[in-house]
Design a protein around this motif. Structure first.
Motif, short mmCIF file in Angstrom:
data_model
loop_
_atom_site.label_atom_id
_atom_site.label_comp_id
_atom_site.label_asym_id
_atom_site.label_seq_id
_atom_site.Cartn_x
_atom_site.Cartn_y
_atom_site.Cartn_z
N ASP A 240 -15.48 -16.05 15.11
CA ASP A 240 -14.63 -15.83 14.01
C ASP A 240 -14.70 -17.08 13.11
OD1 ASP A 240 -13.97 -13.17 14.42
OD2 ASP A 240 -12.36 -13.53 15.53
N LYS A 241 -14.11 -18.23 13.98
CA LYS A 241 -14.27 -19.53 13.05
C LYS A 241 -15.49 -20.02 12.44
CE LYS A 241 -10.58 -21.01 16.19
NZ LYS A 241 -10.23 -22.39 17.29
N LEU A 242 -16.78 -19.71 13.17
CA LEU A 242 -18.23 -20.11 12.62
C LEU A 242 -18.02 -18.96 11.20
CD1 LEU A 242 -20.17 -20.26 15.85
CD2 LEU A 242 -19.51 -22.05 14.33
N TYR A 243 -17.63 -17.74 11.44
CA TYR A 243 -18.05 -16.92 10.05
C TYR A 243 -17.04 -17.47 9.07
CZ TYR A 243 -19.14 -12.97 7.24
OH TYR A 243 -19.58 -12.16 6.33
N ALA A 244 -15.95 -17.97 9.25
CA ALA A 244 -15.16 -18.25 8.33
C ALA A 244 -15.81 -19.54 7.53
CB ALA A 244 -13.51 -18.74 8.79
N LYS A 245 -16.50 -20.38 8.67
CA LYS A 245 -17.11 -21.76 8.04
C LYS A 245 -18.32 -21.26 7.01
CE LYS A 245 -17.04 -25.23 10.43
NZ LYS A 245 -17.52 -26.20 11.58
N LYS A 251 -22.71 -19.54 -0.94
CA LYS A 251 -22.43 -18.88 -2.02
C LYS A 251 -22.67 -17.47 -1.97
CE LYS A 251 -23.14 -23.30 -4.64
NZ LYS A 251 -23.94 -24.03 -5.58
N ARG A 252 -23.78 -17.02 -1.25
CA ARG A 252 -24.20 -15.58 -1.51
C ARG A 252 -24.41 -14.97 -0.03
NH1 ARG A 252 -29.51 -13.14 -4.42
NH2 ARG A 252 -29.04 -10.94 -4.06
N GLU A 253 -23.36 -14.36 0.41
CA GLU A 253 -23.34 -14.15 1.85
C GLU A 253 -24.26 -12.85 2.03
OE1 GLU A 253 -19.39 -13.44 2.95
OE2 GLU A 253 -18.51 -15.14 1.94
N ARG A 254 -25.12 -12.83 3.01
CA ARG A 254 -25.97 -11.78 3.39
C ARG A 254 -25.52 -11.29 4.82
NH1 ARG A 254 -29.68 -15.16 0.41
NH2 ARG A 254 -30.38 -14.22 -1.35
N VAL A 255 -24.79 -11.95 5.51
CA VAL A 255 -24.65 -11.57 6.97
C VAL A 255 -23.11 -11.36 6.64
CG1 VAL A 255 -24.46 -12.45 9.24
CG2 VAL A 255 -26.34 -13.30 7.66
N THR A 256 -22.74 -10.20 7.49
CA THR A 256 -21.43 -9.87 7.47
C THR A 256 -21.00 -10.14 8.97
OG1 THR A 256 -21.74 -7.47 8.45
CG2 THR A 256 -21.71 -7.76 5.96
N ARG A 257 -19.79 -10.11 9.28
CA ARG A 257 -18.90 -10.27 10.44
C ARG A 257 -19.36 -9.11 11.50
NH1 ARG A 257 -18.00 -11.14 14.96
NH2 ARG A 257 -16.56 -12.11 15.88
N GLU A 258 -19.29 -8.12 11.04
CA GLU A 258 -19.94 -6.81 11.78
C GLU A 258 -21.27 -6.63 12.00
OE1 GLU A 258 -19.34 -1.91 11.30
OE2 GLU A 258 -19.19 -3.09 9.81
N ASN A 259 -22.05 -7.41 11.52
CA ASN A 259 -23.52 -7.37 12.00
C ASN A 259 -23.61 -8.50 12.94
OD1 ASN A 259 -24.66 -5.30 10.27
ND2 ASN A 259 -24.81 -6.63 8.63
N LEU A 260 -22.82 -9.55 12.78
CA LEU A 260 -23.14 -10.53 13.68
C LEU A 260 -22.55 -9.83 15.09
CD1 LEU A 260 -21.33 -13.74 12.38
CD2 LEU A 260 -23.68 -13.39 13.08
N LYS A 261 -21.78 -9.00 15.27
CA LYS A 261 -21.29 -8.42 16.52
C LYS A 261 -22.30 -7.33 16.93
CE LYS A 261 -17.32 -5.95 18.62
NZ LYS A 261 -17.08 -7.04 19.53
N ASN A 262 -22.77 -6.63 15.84
CA ASN A 262 -23.86 -5.64 16.40
C ASN A 262 -25.01 -6.29 16.65
OD1 ASN A 262 -22.02 -3.39 15.65
ND2 ASN A 262 -22.84 -3.41 13.50
N TRP A 263 -25.66 -7.32 16.24
CA TRP A 263 -26.86 -7.84 16.56
C TRP A 263 -26.77 -9.01 17.91
CZ3 TRP A 263 -31.63 -8.20 14.38
CH2 TRP A 263 -32.19 -7.63 13.43
N TYR A 264 -25.65 -9.66 17.85
CA TYR A 264 -25.61 -10.60 19.01
C TYR A 264 -24.70 -10.59 20.17
CZ TYR A 264 -28.44 -12.40 15.13
OH TYR A 264 -29.64 -12.26 13.95
N ASP A 265 -23.66 -9.54 20.16
CA ASP A 265 -22.65 -9.58 20.99
C ASP A 265 -23.18 -8.62 22.25
OD1 ASP A 265 -20.10 -9.68 22.25
OD2 ASP A 265 -19.32 -8.39 21.07
N GLY A 266 -22.50 -8.35 23.12
CA GLY A 266 -22.70 -7.24 24.16
C GLY A 266 -22.94 -8.02 25.62
#
Length: 542
Positions: A240-245, A251-266
């Motif tokens: 969460d903190k990394l994503y806020a940073k 300037k142009r976000e292509r990665v969502t917080r939800e996608n980080l979870k889907n791709w790299y969590d687990g």
């Protein structure tokens, strides 16, 4: 200052790490090591999959304790500086820091490999202790014992990174492995000059040390010990903190917080906390792009390495895991490094240790989308998987037939699944039908984010296909029925307003502009027949 003894390499590397925009401060771990250093003669080993931060932590430990540098500029702003013992322990000790995966290109035998390590450490010791007796080239254990005998205050912290690297080298024989274990035992066990030995690796010590060679180590793995679990991998709060940073920097976000979870969590710690693959999270934010950053270090055939001789044993379970289902497994505290994996539990144990599978509550699963793509790639390339391979090969045709509304072709492909020898899938329930549908839509994962049992509208939908690559592509909502009609499936999609999930996403930028397809698939167990139906949902139904 030497190369191994009180060198500055760890300090330089860790300082560079702390300066990076997506650095995560894990320095509080040091507080847990203070009592071990204080009492002396303590040995711990941390085993984790590769790219889970083992080397960064080893560099942190060496640079903090070593009197070969002044690391105040690095640690004064980190969490560890808040503790009163900070100054007492910082840069006050002799540290022997060896990365066992660092050897010269011309090294082609075990004798050369271990000879380089012994020789360099002997040079370092001689430079630091010029009056120490020499017992011949590379006789470092006697040198260390002699140094301590002359000066009882001469005690060392050993930081040994990637201790098991040698076991993966072609030039190492079984006899060499035994020699290496005896070398580590002689160097570290019951030696008064050892304050603490901190060791990292991928594979548990128990795999290699069947006797008493390294039984002085307390071993901390991801699945058996809670201590140090938050130190390796990123927690939800840290991501969460990394994503806020990331949001502040990009300037142009292509990665969502939800996608980080889907791709790299687990992944799961022993205490039940979920952790992310750290390398992949950092690189996706740094590159502003989702990708296979961890698995790119080894192709899909690295996964196949573990199962190629036991395909029949694991094939059905892999079909379920690709469907998102966890399967029971008895995970053992070791993993073989050879091809001789005899049982399904041994295979899954190895894959958990290497990070290809996640383990929790007695079951294994594919942890995230990053690895799911590698498994899917493997299933489409290996004919030895039999029916799984055949269905996966049909998956592109199945997707195109669905988009085109070609229900006849869809039924033929599903009938192929039913008529193929499929010992796993008796079609007794929707879980087994779900496994088949996953296989016949496997290629959809290349362009869609496929979610199962997603909360949508007033209930749970079996599948939603979100177009991630092309916002003009069709969105797909797929509902499965056993002993019912596809009309009932379509009706459920509409009545429970599953398309509301898309409605919320249509406000995102860029918006979905394609059609929303309601797809119903049914199987009649008496008639042993499939039916399919597709409707394009009206705007009022979305």
């Amino acid at each position: 200052m030497g190369v191994y003894l009180n060198g500055t390499t760890a300090y330089t590397l860790y300082k560079s790490e702390t300066a990076k925009p997506y650095f995560v401060d894990k320095s509080q771990m040091l507080k847990e090591l203070f009592p071990l250093v204080s009492t002396g003669n303590n040995h711990i080993c941390i085993t984790r999959p590769r790219r889970f931060g083992k080397t960064v932590m080893a560099n942190m430990i060496a640079s903090f304790f070593s009197k070969g540098c002044d690391a105040q500029d690095v640690f004064q702003n980190l969490a560890i500086a808040r503790y009163e013992e900070y100054s007492k322990y910082r840069n006050q000790f002799s540290v022997i820091h060896i990365s066992f995966n660092d050897f010269t290109e011309d090294c082609s035998s075990y004798d050369e490999y271990i000879g380089q390590i012994r020789g360099q450490l002997a040079e370092d010791l001689k430079a630091e202790y010029p009056n120490a007796k020499s017992y011949g080239e590379g006789k470092i254990i006697k040198m260390l014992a002699n140094i301590y005998a002359e000066d009882p205050s001469a005690r060392f912290i050993f930081v040994l990174d990637e201790w098991d690297f040698i076991f993966h080298q072609d030039f190492v024989t079984e006899d060499n492995k035994k020699e290496y274990l005896l070398f580590l035992r002689s160097l570290l066990k019951d030696r008064p000059y050892v304050l603490m030995a901190y060791m990292t690796g991928i594979l548990p010590i128990a795999k290699y040390s069947s006797g008493s060679e390294l039984n002085m180590f307390m071993e901390y793995t991801m699945i058996t010990e809670e201590r140090f679990s938050e130190t390796f991998g990123f927690t939800e709060t840290e991501v969460d903190k990394l994503y806020a940073k990331y949001q502040a920097l990009e300037k142009r976000e292509r990665v969502t917080r939800e996608n980080l979870k889907n791709w790299y969590d687990g992944y799961h710690t022993y205490g039940g906390e979920r952790v992310y693959n750290p390398r992949s999270v950092v690189l996706s934010l740094q590159n502003n792009n989702l990708g296979n950053y961890w698995t790119s270090a080894g192709p899909y055939d690295e996964i196949y390495y573990y199962i190629e001789h036991n395909v029949d044993d694991v094939r059905d379970d892999l079909a379920l895991m690709v469907s998102g289902v966890s399967v029971p497994a008895k995970i053992q505290e070791y993993a073989a490094t050879s091809m001789n994996l005899q049982t399904k539990d041994e295979i899954f144990s190895a894959m958990v240790v290497y990070g290809f599978l996640s383990y929790e509550n007695g079951k294994v699963c594919i942890p995230n989308k990053e690895l799911m793509e590698k498994f899917a790639d493997m299933l489409q390339k290996q004919p030895s998987f039999g029916y799984v391979y055949q269905l996966a090969k049909e998956s592109e045709r199945m997707l195109q037939a669905t988009i085109a509304g070609d229900t006849d072709t869809m039924v033929k492909i599903l009938e192929l699944a039913h008529n193929t020898e499929v010992p796993l899938l008796s079609y007794n329930n929707e879980i087994e039908l779900t496994a088949v549908v996953n296989l016949v839509y496997l290629s959809a994962r290349d362009t869609y984010r496929v979610e199962r049992e997603d909360k949508a509208g007033k209930g749970y939908v079996d599948f939603i296909f979100y177009p991630e690559m092309d916002r003009d592509a069709d969105c797909i909502i797929l509902e499965l029925k056993v002993d019912a009609t596809p009309d009932a499936a379509i009706r459920q999609i509409k009545d429970k307003k599953y398309a509301m999930k898309f409605q919320s996403r249509m406000g995102e930028q860029p918006r979905y502009t394609g059609r929303v397809l309601a797809v119903g698939i049914s199987y009649d167990r008496i008639e042993k027949a499939h039916q399919c139906k597709i409707e394009v949902l009206k705007e009022s139904e979305i």
